[in-house]
Write an enzyme that holds these catalytic residues in place. Structure first.
Site, short mmCIF file in Angstrom:
data_model
loop_
_atom_site.label_atom_id
_atom_site.label_comp_id
_atom_site.label_asym_id
_atom_site.label_seq_id
_atom_site.Cartn_x
_atom_site.Cartn_y
_atom_site.Cartn_z
N GLY A 12 0.84 -1.21 0.00
CA GLY A 12 0.00 0.00 0.00
C GLY A 12 0.88 1.25 0.00
O GLY A 12 1.97 1.26 0.57
N ARG A 16 -2.46 8.14 3.56
CA ARG A 16 -2.81 8.91 4.75
C ARG A 16 -1.59 9.45 5.50
O ARG A 16 -1.70 10.32 6.35
CB ARG A 16 -3.68 8.06 5.69
CG ARG A 16 -5.09 7.84 5.15
CD ARG A 16 -5.83 6.73 5.90
NE ARG A 16 -5.44 5.38 5.44
CZ ARG A 16 -5.95 4.24 5.91
NH1 ARG A 16 -6.88 4.29 6.85
NH2 ARG A 16 -5.55 3.08 5.46
N LYS A 23 5.11 4.22 3.17
CA LYS A 23 4.59 4.13 4.55
C LYS A 23 5.36 3.18 5.47
O LYS A 23 5.77 3.57 6.56
CB LYS A 23 3.11 3.73 4.55
CG LYS A 23 2.61 3.47 5.97
CD LYS A 23 1.11 3.42 6.10
CE LYS A 23 0.54 2.06 5.88
NZ LYS A 23 -0.87 2.00 6.25
N ASN A 170 -10.14 -6.49 14.36
CA ASN A 170 -9.20 -7.31 13.61
C ASN A 170 -7.86 -6.59 13.59
O ASN A 170 -7.77 -5.46 13.13
CB ASN A 170 -9.75 -7.48 12.18
CG ASN A 170 -8.72 -8.07 11.23
OD1 ASN A 170 -7.81 -8.78 11.65
ND2 ASN A 170 -8.88 -7.77 9.94
N TYR A 387 43.45 15.64 3.65
CA TYR A 387 42.73 15.70 2.38
C TYR A 387 43.34 16.77 1.49
O TYR A 387 43.51 17.91 1.92
CB TYR A 387 41.27 16.03 2.70
CG TYR A 387 40.32 16.02 1.55
CD1 TYR A 387 40.27 14.93 0.66
CD2 TYR A 387 39.42 17.07 1.35
CE1 TYR A 387 39.37 14.92 -0.39
CE2 TYR A 387 38.52 17.06 0.31
CZ TYR A 387 38.50 15.97 -0.56
OH TYR A 387 37.60 15.95 -1.59
N ALA A 423 55.07 22.74 19.63
CA ALA A 423 53.80 23.42 19.43
C ALA A 423 53.85 24.31 18.20
O ALA A 423 54.90 24.90 17.90
CB ALA A 423 53.46 24.25 20.66
N ARG A 440 58.45 25.55 12.55
CA ARG A 440 57.79 26.85 12.59
C ARG A 440 58.91 27.88 12.47
O ARG A 440 60.07 27.58 12.76
CB ARG A 440 57.01 27.03 13.90
CG ARG A 440 57.93 27.01 15.11
CD ARG A 440 57.18 27.10 16.41
NE ARG A 440 58.11 27.22 17.51
CZ ARG A 440 58.00 26.56 18.66
NH1 ARG A 440 56.98 25.74 18.87
NH2 ARG A 440 58.88 26.75 19.61
C1 UD1 Z 1 -6.81 -3.54 7.52
C2 UD1 Z 1 -7.95 -4.54 7.63
C3 UD1 Z 1 -8.77 -4.24 8.90
C4 UD1 Z 1 -7.85 -4.25 10.12
C5 UD1 Z 1 -6.64 -3.33 9.91
C6 UD1 Z 1 -5.66 -3.53 11.05
C7 UD1 Z 1 -8.58 -5.12 5.34
C8 UD1 Z 1 -9.54 -4.92 4.25
N1 UD1 Z 1 -8.78 -4.46 6.47
O1 UD1 Z 1 -7.37 -2.25 7.34
O2 UD1 Z 1 -9.81 -5.20 9.05
O3 UD1 Z 1 -8.60 -3.89 11.26
O4 UD1 Z 1 -5.96 -3.61 8.68
O5 UD1 Z 1 -4.62 -2.60 10.99
O6 UD1 Z 1 -7.67 -5.91 5.20
N2 UD1 Z 1 -1.73 -3.49 1.36
C9 UD1 Z 1 -1.14 -4.08 0.26
N3 UD1 Z 1 -1.81 -4.08 -0.92
C10 UD1 Z 1 -3.04 -3.53 -1.07
C11 UD1 Z 1 -3.63 -2.93 0.08
C12 UD1 Z 1 -2.95 -2.93 1.27
O7 UD1 Z 1 -0.04 -4.60 0.34
O8 UD1 Z 1 -3.59 -3.59 -2.18
C13 UD1 Z 1 -0.98 -3.50 2.63
C14 UD1 Z 1 -0.66 -2.13 3.18
O9 UD1 Z 1 0.62 -1.71 2.76
C15 UD1 Z 1 -0.72 -2.32 4.67
C16 UD1 Z 1 -1.63 -3.51 4.87
O10 UD1 Z 1 -1.78 -4.12 3.60
O11 UD1 Z 1 0.57 -2.64 5.22
C17 UD1 Z 1 -3.00 -3.09 5.40
O12 UD1 Z 1 -3.60 -2.17 4.49
P1 UD1 Z 1 -4.32 -0.87 5.01
O13 UD1 Z 1 -4.82 -0.11 3.85
O14 UD1 Z 1 -3.50 -0.17 5.99
O15 UD1 Z 1 -5.61 -1.55 5.73
P2 UD1 Z 1 -6.50 -0.95 6.89
O16 UD1 Z 1 -7.44 0.03 6.31
O17 UD1 Z 1 -5.66 -0.48 7.99
CA CA Z 2 -3.45 -0.23 8.29
#
Ligand code: UD1
Ligand code: CA
Length: 459
Positions: A12, A16, A23, A170, A387, A423, A440
């Site tokens: 991701g 945000r 990230k 979760n 240097y 010195a 010197r």
């Molecule tokens: C996700 C969970 C949510 C949980 C939360 C905990 C889903 C749909 N939701 O939400 O239930 O409570 O984490 O922190 O899974 N990522 C990818 N590829 C993608 C999308 C995301 O690799 O296409 C990775 C992101 O880099 C990140 C992780 O997956 O490290 C979670 O994605 P993020 O968008 O942060 O999910 P949340 O909205 O936090």
């Molecule tokens: Ca997250």
């Protein structure tokens, strides 16, 4: 023994965060978030760990190096889609796959292990790591049926008002039976509020097939903290700092002000070390017994010996011996090695230099690209002229030499064993052992000259 695999989701973009930096590379206590997650997972004796990377992949790979395999998710279509990218590698492997997110840096090895044990004991096909949150907003909610069994996970944006009131969340960490995971993923759709393929939908799918779903609830909410923005990043930093500092204090380190002491997760200590406020210790730093660090010192990747003291100073990638005194206001730059009983005093900069036992540079010096023997005294204001604008050259100062104040040692040059440099000398030729070198211009005193100047003024 069950074979264990892990998938770390890190593709991701993290919009945000509003950052140029990917990230999962944002550091918490000096270490990128994804590295925290991978390091904890790797303690579980996995067959294989795969990180799902996307935009900015090279930077994540540079960070994790050979601690992971990589699969690229070209388009970020959701967490379910992300895990699917590992299908070719994992789908036909017997065993369990742990899935964790690269943005949950506080997850611990212990909790991961407990989750896996719980998964195996309950003979589940999927186990969710859940937590009780005072404020569950932003997280997926764990929906349990009348019998208390987990039915499904609903994302905040898809949740009804009743579902939003649920405080069991979760954490985004799971354990799955490999084959069931990849079969179920085929059936995940993107028909939801975000138009994404959600990994948590696998739970509902497996449940619908009559499979056993487990939940393992952590007692420590901090472990589940998902960092989506910089407010959460600061919270993670605070929680991690407290966890690290508390563990060291329980282990015999005195931290005078834990709120103002920043210690990286891989730093280790002997006993009775004292750390004064404003100190930052990072990387693979090890501090031995009875050393005193700070106030206001920054140490990165150093070994600091027993009873050494480092005040208001900066040291990196160097080895510091026993009973060494550094500072206040000294800078020990990379590839330096200080023997025992060395003193590096006020406003002294040391770079890529070796100091033998008992040698001292107590004030206002630059010692770079140098090999300093034992028992050497380097006077105030000494400079190694290392240097020429193109290349760096070595200065060698042999055992027991004495360098007078304000000397320039123009490298390459050697001051022999037991030699003296007067010195104010600029030394550009080797000084033989036991010699005195004066380089010197000779002082001339003109007797009575003041009166002559005074009489000139009157005219
Ligand atoms: C996700 C969970 C949510 C949980 C939360 C905990 C889903 C749909 N939701 O939400 O239930 O409570 O984490 O922190 O899974 N990522 C990818 N590829 C993608 C999308 C995301 O690799 O296409 C990775 C992101 O880099 C990140 C992780 O997956 O490290 C979670 O994605 P993020 O968008 O942060 O999910 P949340 O909205 O936090
Ligand atoms: Ca997250």
């Amino acid at each position: 023994m069950t074979q264990k695999y892990a998938v770390v989701l890190a593709a991701g973009q993290g919009t945000r965060m509003k950052s140029k930096l990917y990230k999962v590379l944002h550091p918490v206590c000096g270490k990128p978030m994804v590295q925290h997650v991978v390091d904890q997972l790797n303690k579980l004796q996995l067959e294989e760990l795969i990180t799902i990377v996307g935009f900015g992949a090279e930077k994540v790979q540079d960070q994790l190096g050979n601690k992971s395999h990589y699969v690229v998710q070209k388009e970020q279509l959701g967490t379910g889609h992300a895990v699917q990218q590992a299908e070719d590698i994992l789908a036909d492997k017997e065993g369990v796959t742990i899935v964790a997110c690269g943005d949950t840096p506080l997850l611990t090895e212990e909790t991961l292990q407990n989750m896996v044990d719980h998964h195996i004991e309950t003979e589940a096909k999927a186990t969710i790591l859940t937590a009780h949150a005072e404020d569950p907003s932003g997280y997926g909610r764990v929906i349990r049926g009348g019998n208390g069994q987990v039915e499904r996970i609903v994302e905040q944006k898809d949740a009804s008002t009743d579902e939003q009131a649920v405080q069991e969340i979760n954490t985004g960490t799971y354990c799955f039976d490999n084959k069931h995971l990849f079969e179920a993923l085929q059936n995940v759709s993107n028909d939801n509020a975000q138009g994404e393929y959600y990994l948590p939908d696998v739970i509902q799918i497996l449940k619908g097939q009559g499979e056993v779903i487990s939940a393992y609830q952590t007692t420590d909410f901090s472990e589940s903290l998902g960092v989506n923005d910089r407010v959460a990043l600061a919270k993670a930093e605070k929680m991690m700092k407290e966890r690290i500092n508390t563990a060291h204090m329980r282990n015999g380190v005195s931290i005078i002000d834990p709120d103002n002491t920043y210690i990286g997760p891989d730093v280790t200590f002997g006993q009775d070390v004292t750390i004064y406020p404003g100190s930052i210790l990072n990387g693979n730093t090890h501090v031995e017994d009875d050393a005193v660090i700070g106030p206001h010192s920054t140490i990165t990747n150093c070994r600091v010996g027993t009873e050494s003291v480092l005040k208001q100073s900066v040291a990196s990638n160097s080895k510091i011996g026993t009973r060494v005194q550094i500072g206040p206001f000294a800078h020990i730059r990379p590839d330096s090695s200080l023997g025992n009983d060395v003193k590096i005093g006020n406003f002294v900069e040391v770079k890529k230099a070796e100091f033998g036992d008992g040698s001292k540079a107590s004030h206002l010096s630059y010692i770079g690209d140098a090999s300093v023997g034992t028992g050497v005294n380097i006077g105030c204001g000494t400079i190694t002229v290392n240097y020429d604008g193109h290349n760096k050259f070595l200065t060698t100062i042999e055992d027991d030499a004495f360098i007078g104040c304000n000397s320039n040692l123009v490298a390459p040059v050697t001051v022999g064993k037991g030699a003296y440099v007067a010195a104010g000398s600029t030394i550009n030729q080797d000084v033989p052992a036991e010699a005195l070198s004066i380089a010197r211009s000779r002082q001339t005193n003109k007797e009575g000259y003041a009166a002559k100047i005074q009489s000139n003024k009157k005219d």
